[in-house]
Write an enzyme that holds these catalytic residues in place. Structure first.
Site, short mmCIF file in Angstrom:
data_model
loop_
_atom_site.label_atom_id
_atom_site.label_comp_id
_atom_site.label_asym_id
_atom_site.label_seq_id
_atom_site.Cartn_x
_atom_site.Cartn_y
_atom_site.Cartn_z
N ASP A 38 0.84 -1.21 0.00
CA ASP A 38 0.00 0.00 0.00
C ASP A 38 0.87 1.26 0.00
OD1 ASP A 38 -2.31 1.44 -0.04
OD2 ASP A 38 -2.82 1.12 2.07
N ASN B 151 1.31 3.37 -2.95
CA ASN B 151 1.86 3.78 -4.25
C ASN B 151 1.35 5.15 -4.67
OD1 ASN B 151 2.99 1.26 -4.36
ND2 ASN B 151 1.55 0.42 -5.86
N ASN C 237 -10.82 -2.98 -5.86
CA ASN C 237 -10.06 -1.98 -6.63
C ASN C 237 -10.71 -1.62 -7.96
OD1 ASN C 237 -6.78 -3.12 -5.48
ND2 ASN C 237 -8.02 -1.42 -4.76
N SER D 180 -8.12 -5.48 5.17
CA SER D 180 -8.74 -5.13 3.88
C SER D 180 -9.12 -6.33 3.01
CB SER D 180 -7.83 -4.19 3.08
OG SER D 180 -7.67 -2.97 3.76
#
Ligand code: FPP
Length: 250
Positions: A30, A32, A78, A199
């Protein structure tokens, strides 16, 4: 596993040999987007740079002769991202598979994708199939890329398979249908980027995993950060429900 000594990252300097290694590391990569934004770059630049960190993690874990590394590349949630970012991520995935396939194979790494791949383009599905087929016979580290993966999806698909023609099913029979059922459960979970949550990653498989969270953004996560997480893991006492005294005696 085979000799992986020609992989470039040497390890002895960052992780003393006497410490216990995890057999399986699972990572949520995580940060980016924030990494890119901090540099006034488009978010995609962060994902591109994140591929380098993913390559580093594969090299280091293979060098340590771990059984397995599992990377969360794209969650089932996503898809909610802007279309352009999703498209760029898919293209990045295709090009990373093309660029890394030979090196994975040379290093005896078996790569496979976990998740519902039917939602991907034909081109991406074909590329995944090719790399999986190329590396299927390798008996070194297993690299699992979680793509269009969700922990709830995994449990549901396993339940659907398990109930077919089966009345009384126990835990052992059930877990055969889950992703990664042929691997030791993750010993160490790492999440970069500052958030402290799972998550919807490997919900079942992380039941006894040691959790490690770091503020470091994924593109900045280097070999020294990975070694720090592994050293932290080596200092944990894993009890699996037993008392500390029982564990110490054993
Ligand atoms: C999370 O950062 C990262 C992703 C959703 C994608 C991860 C993909 C890669 C590292 C590249 C592809 C990897 C492989 C193995 C081919 P974010 O965008 O949520 O960052 P943010 O929280 O800062 O916005």
């Amino acid at each position: 596993m085979s000799d992986a000594s020609h992989i470039s990252h040497s390890c002895e300097d960052i992780f003393p040999a006497r410490l216990e290694l995890p057999r399986h590391i699972a990572i949520i990569m995580d940060g980016n987007g924030r990494w890119a934004q901090q540099r006034h770059l488009p978010r995609f630049a962060g994902h591109k740079s994140g591929v380098k960190s993913a390559r580093m993690a594969v090299e280091v874990c293979a060098n340590f002769h771990l059984d397995a590394l599992t990377l969360f590349a794209f969650s089932s949630e996503n898809w909610k991202r802007p279309r352009t970012e999703v498209d760029l991520l898919m293209n990045l995935f295709i090009s990373a598979l093309r660029e890394e396939a030979a090196s994975l194979h040379e290093n005896n790494i078996r790569m496979r994708v976990i998740g519902d791949r039917t939602a991907f383009s034909d081109k991406l599905q074909k590329r995944i199939d090719e790399v999986e087929t190329l590396t299927a016979g390798n008996d070194g580290m297993t690299l699992s890329i979680a793509a269009n993966y969700g922990g709830r999806w995994d449990i549901l698909q396993a339940a659907r398979q398990a109930v077919t023609g089966n009345q009384g099913i126990d835990e052992e029979q059930f877990l055969r249908h889950l992703s990664l059922s042929d691997l030791p459960e993750p010993d160490l979970f790492i999440r970069t980027g500052g958030e402290q949550r799972i998550s919807n990653f490997l919900l079942w498989q992380l039941a006894y995993t040691e959790l490690y969270f770091t503020d470091t953004l994924w593109p900045d996560f280097d070999k020294s950060h990975l070694a720090a997480a592994m050293r932290d893991y080596a200092g944990r006492q894993r009890r699996f429900g037993r008392t500390a005294e029982q564990v110490e005696k054993a």
